[in-house]
Design an enzyme around this catalytic site. Structure first.
Site, short mmCIF file in Angstrom:
data_model
loop_
_atom_site.label_atom_id
_atom_site.label_comp_id
_atom_site.label_asym_id
_atom_site.label_seq_id
_atom_site.Cartn_x
_atom_site.Cartn_y
_atom_site.Cartn_z
N HIS A 158 8.23 -2.75 0.75
CA HIS A 158 8.06 -2.50 -0.68
C HIS A 158 8.73 -3.62 -1.55
CE1 HIS A 158 6.95 1.45 0.29
NE2 HIS A 158 6.73 1.85 -1.06
N GLU A 204 -6.11 2.85 0.25
CA GLU A 204 -6.19 1.38 -0.26
C GLU A 204 -7.52 0.72 0.22
OE1 GLU A 204 -3.31 2.84 1.09
OE2 GLU A 204 -2.02 2.77 -0.77
C1 LIG Z 1 -0.05 2.84 1.82
C2 LIG Z 1 0.67 3.28 0.72
N1 LIG Z 1 0.22 3.48 -0.34
C3 LIG Z 1 0.63 4.25 -1.23
C4 LIG Z 1 2.24 4.40 -1.19
C5 LIG Z 1 2.94 4.98 -2.46
N2 LIG Z 1 3.42 6.28 -1.92
C6 LIG Z 1 4.53 6.67 -1.47
S1 LIG Z 1 4.69 8.17 -1.12
C7 LIG Z 1 2.90 8.51 -1.60
C8 LIG Z 1 2.50 9.88 -1.66
C9 LIG Z 1 2.69 10.56 -0.47
O1 LIG Z 1 2.14 11.94 -0.34
P1 LIG Z 1 1.82 12.82 0.98
O2 LIG Z 1 1.48 12.02 2.04
O3 LIG Z 1 1.40 13.90 0.60
O4 LIG Z 1 3.59 12.62 1.09
P2 LIG Z 1 4.60 13.56 0.17
O5 LIG Z 1 5.20 12.49 -0.70
O6 LIG Z 1 4.30 14.60 -0.29
O7 LIG Z 1 5.79 13.95 1.18
C10 LIG Z 1 2.52 7.43 -2.17
C11 LIG Z 1 1.35 7.45 -2.88
C12 LIG Z 1 2.58 4.08 -0.11
N3 LIG Z 1 4.14 4.06 0.34
N4 LIG Z 1 2.03 3.48 1.02
#
Ligand SMILES: Cc1ncc(C[n+]2csc(CCOP(=O)(O)OP(=O)(O)O)c2C)c(N)n1
Ligand SMILES: [Mg+2]
Lengths: 334, 336
Positions: B140, B71
């Site tokens: 959120h 971000e």
């Molecule tokens: C700072 C932030 N940016 C974006 C999000 C939205 N978001 C939640 S989970 C996610 C993907 C995370 O991917 P990963 O780290 O690979 O974990 P996975 O979901 O595959 O377990 C995103 C973009 C968030 N919760 N927090």
């Protein structure tokens, strides 16, 4: 930590029969917890949105079986597996996910915010990259106590792209504190592939660039996770500083419940459920090696199913928080 | 004119303006989705809330850019692209993620123009989905527009309906300042009449949503439909209210609020945010300072409590200002 006579493969640290049974029970508990949630969510009774951990159980359990309550973990939005593996009460978790008063966090946190400080579980985190800096802080406490404890920061492949994570990794190296960064590479962050979003396509290599050892492992193989992480944890306990583990794994469900998964090839999940199921692979290994009997594993399966059932029934019946709870717990004193 | 949801109305604005102005780019996590996936589907998402759907197929991946979860870099890249002549629309997904990226918003894009002696032009639009009501928990669900309203150099938009959202987005895309565009998640499906073509709604011009005699009600974003419901019910009892939707909190249309208070003498402000240093307290303070002699009763301020957003349904329901609390406040302000 596991004790008793070794029946373990050469690649893994000593694992007693009891430890093997326990690891299986933990993985099975996570699996059934998540598969049941997947069903219960359709009823609309569970508030909010939920990210399921099915498929990744061997990572949480392979790591947490190396830890005691005195060690710390921080978790993510996909945190149920880490919580269960670290010893959080399954019924208390289920109640939390249903938003109940006697849930683990009084219904104030929900699926993405489960914590249990008595178990060294410093909280799931809905901010991607929120956890690793916290794990570094916990590791400073570990180091200063001088008792050989460590902290583990669970995160996904997507979290490996967050600036807060880079800062935490560098700081852990600078301070030489015992933080283990575990990047569960399940191939996706939300609807985007890791091969696109991780520029170098090599999270472990990135960690080495920060000046710490890093290893990859097969995240669907409990023994590989346990053995590889075992070396890194032991090194950290001896004062060797931080390290990174990148288990390669998959998730069996969508990013969150209700995700149509348009980014995944048709049949991908079905195929992975057949070839990358850590429970099947664990069962095959321990029975083929003659370490455990099928019957004892079946018994665990039955016990776990009944525990999850009890948890769901209890969560459904439990009382919601009273309105007065809204104003409590903001400060210790005010 | 067609009935459109706020989600589709913002999408409409983006489509129209991107076609009109090739310097507009869109960037953020999963604004199209599917990059690096195994299905080959290159628009697997269209934004987690569906607001950027259809942009990638139409405008291509040099203008519709999926980013890693970074971000600070997304916000900073928006600031830099704006300085270099583009008009970025950067999606922060959940407004709560301002926490990870605040420096690039607060110390960078907000301050360029002033710090650089008026030479810098930073037309970045940041889209932030906000609000409680969906049990998404403490990280959120926040409505943190007050935080950014307090920052000189940023404009802050808080639409309450589809029509306004489209017009305000087009204004944002045609202006030369950084704009924080807050979209309440619970309002995405809310429909209103939306013209097909492009139109603009000026910033700093409130909407008078209802006209009445007895009380001035100022409400923000999701609190506007809540207030409408209450005000329409009270009208049957002969209690009538002006309902003012500021639409932008920076700039704030002080005149419309002050003129209304001059005629009603009574003010109720409704804000989903926490009460301290809020837009509600800002408006109440402004009226106390500039319209004190019009007031016949103490101002009633209805906000969420001074707590994080709770998860459980029962607690979140108690957290968000309810129509019942709004009604009680209107009745209370009439008592004095
Ligand atoms: C700072 C932030 N940016 C974006 C999000 C939205 N978001 C939640 S989970 C996610 C993907 C995370 O991917 P990963 O780290 O690979 O974990 P996975 O979901 O595959 O377990 C995103 C973009 C968030 N919760 N927090
Ligand atoms: Mg992932």
């Amino acid at each position: 930590m596991p004790t008793g006579p070794s029946t373990a493969p050469a690649t893994a640290p000593a694992l007693s029969r009891a430890a093997l049974l326990r690891a299986y029970r933990q993985m099975k508990t996570i699996r059934e917890f998540e598969e049941r949630l997947h069903v219960e969510i359709q009823t609309g009774e569970i508030p909010g949105f939920t990210h399921l951990y099915s498929g990744q159980e061997a990572v949480a359990v392979g790591v947490c079986e190396l830890l005691s309550d005195a060690d710390y973990i921080v978790s993510t939005h996909r945190g149920h597996g880490h919580c269960i593996a670290k010893g959080c009460d399954v019924i208390g978790m289920m109640k939390e996910i249903y938003g109940r008063r006697d849930g683990l966090c009084k219904g104030k946190g929900g699926s993405m915010h489960i914590a249990d400080f008595d178990k060294g579980m410093l909280g799931a985190n809905a901010i991607v990259g929120g956890g690793p800096p916290i794990a570094v802080g916990a590791a400073i406490a570990c180091r200063n106590r001088g008792d050989g404890t460590v902290s583990v920061a669970f995160g996904g492949d997507g979290s490996a792209n967050q600036g807060t994570v880079f800062e935490a990794m560098n700081m852990a190296v600078v301070l030489q504190v015992p933080t283990l960064f575990v990047f569960e590479n399940n191939g996706y962050s939300e609807h985007t592939g890791a091969d696109y979003a991780v520029g170098s396509k090599d999270i472990a290599g990135r960690a080495r660039g920060f000046g710490m050892p890093a290893e990859t492992c097969d995240g669907a193989d409990f023994f590989d996770v346990y053995a590889t992480m075992g070396r890194l944890v032991e090194r950290a306990r001896q004062g060797g500083g931080p390290a990174t583990l990148e288990p390669r794994i998959t998730r069996f469900f969508g990013h969150f419940e209700g995700d149509p998964q348009l980014y995944r090839a048709k049949g991908e999940v079905q195929q992975q459920r057949q070839t990358m199921d850590c429970l099947v692979r664990f069962r095959d290994r321990v029975t083929q090696e003659g370490w455990l009997e099928t019957a004892e594993l079946d018994l665990i399966d039955a016990e776990v199913l009944s525990l999850i059932d009890t948890a769901v029934v209890a969560a459904k019946a439990a009382a919601p928080p009273p309105e007065a709870d809204l104003l409590t717990d903001v400060y210790a004193a005010y | 004119m067609a009935q459109k949801s706020m989600r589709d109305a913002i999408n409409d604005a983006l489509h129209l303006e991107m076609a009109r102005d090739p310097s507009i780019i869109v960037l953020g996590e999963d604004v199209s989705g599917g990059a690096g996936g195994t299905s080959g589907e290159r628009e697997a998402s269209g934004g987690i809330f569906g607001v950027t759907k259809g942009l990638l197929p139409k405008f291509g991946d040099r203008r519709v850019i999926d980013t890693p979860i970074s971000e600070s870099a997304i916000m900073g890249a928006a600031a830099g692209a704006a300085l270099a002549g583009l008009r970025p629309v950067a999606e922060l997904m959940f407004a709560d993620f301002v926490g990870v990226s605040l420096d690039q918003i607060f110390n960078q894009m907000a301050k360029f123009r002033y710090m650089f002696g008026g030479k810098a032009r930073c037309p970045a639009v940041v889209r932030l989905a906000m609000g409680a009501g969906m049990n998404m928990g403490a990280q959120h669900s926040q409505t943190i527009y007050a935080l950014l309203t307090a920052v000189p150099g940023l404009k802050v938009v808080v639409p309450s309906n589809a029509y306004d959202a489209k017009g305000l987005m087009i204004t944002a895309l045609r202006g030369d300042d950084p704009v924080m565009f807050f979209e309440h998640k619970a309002l995405y499906p809310r429909k209103s009449e939306v013209p097909d073509g492009a139109y603009t709604i000026p910033f700093g011009e409130a909407a008078l949503v209802r006209e009445g005699e007895h009380v001035t009600v100022v409400a923000i974003a999701r609190m506007v439909p809540f207030a409408e419901k209450v005000i329409d019910a009270l009208a049957k009892e002969g209690i009538t209210c002006d309902l003012i939707d500021p639409r932008t909190t920076s700039p704030l249309d002080e005149d419309t609020i002050l003129e209304s208070v001059e005629s009603t003498g009574r003010l109720v402000v409704i804000d989903e945010s926490n009460p301290r240093c809020s837009v509600a307290s800002d408006i109440a303070g402004m009226v106390a300072a500039k319209g004190f002699h019009s007031l016949k009763a103490p101002v009633q301020i209805i906000t969420a409590p001074h707590t994080p957003v709770p998860f459980a349904r029962e607690l979140e329901r108690a957290y968000v200002p309810s129509p019942a609390r709004i009604e009680a406040a209107i009745r209370a302000v009439l008592k004095d």
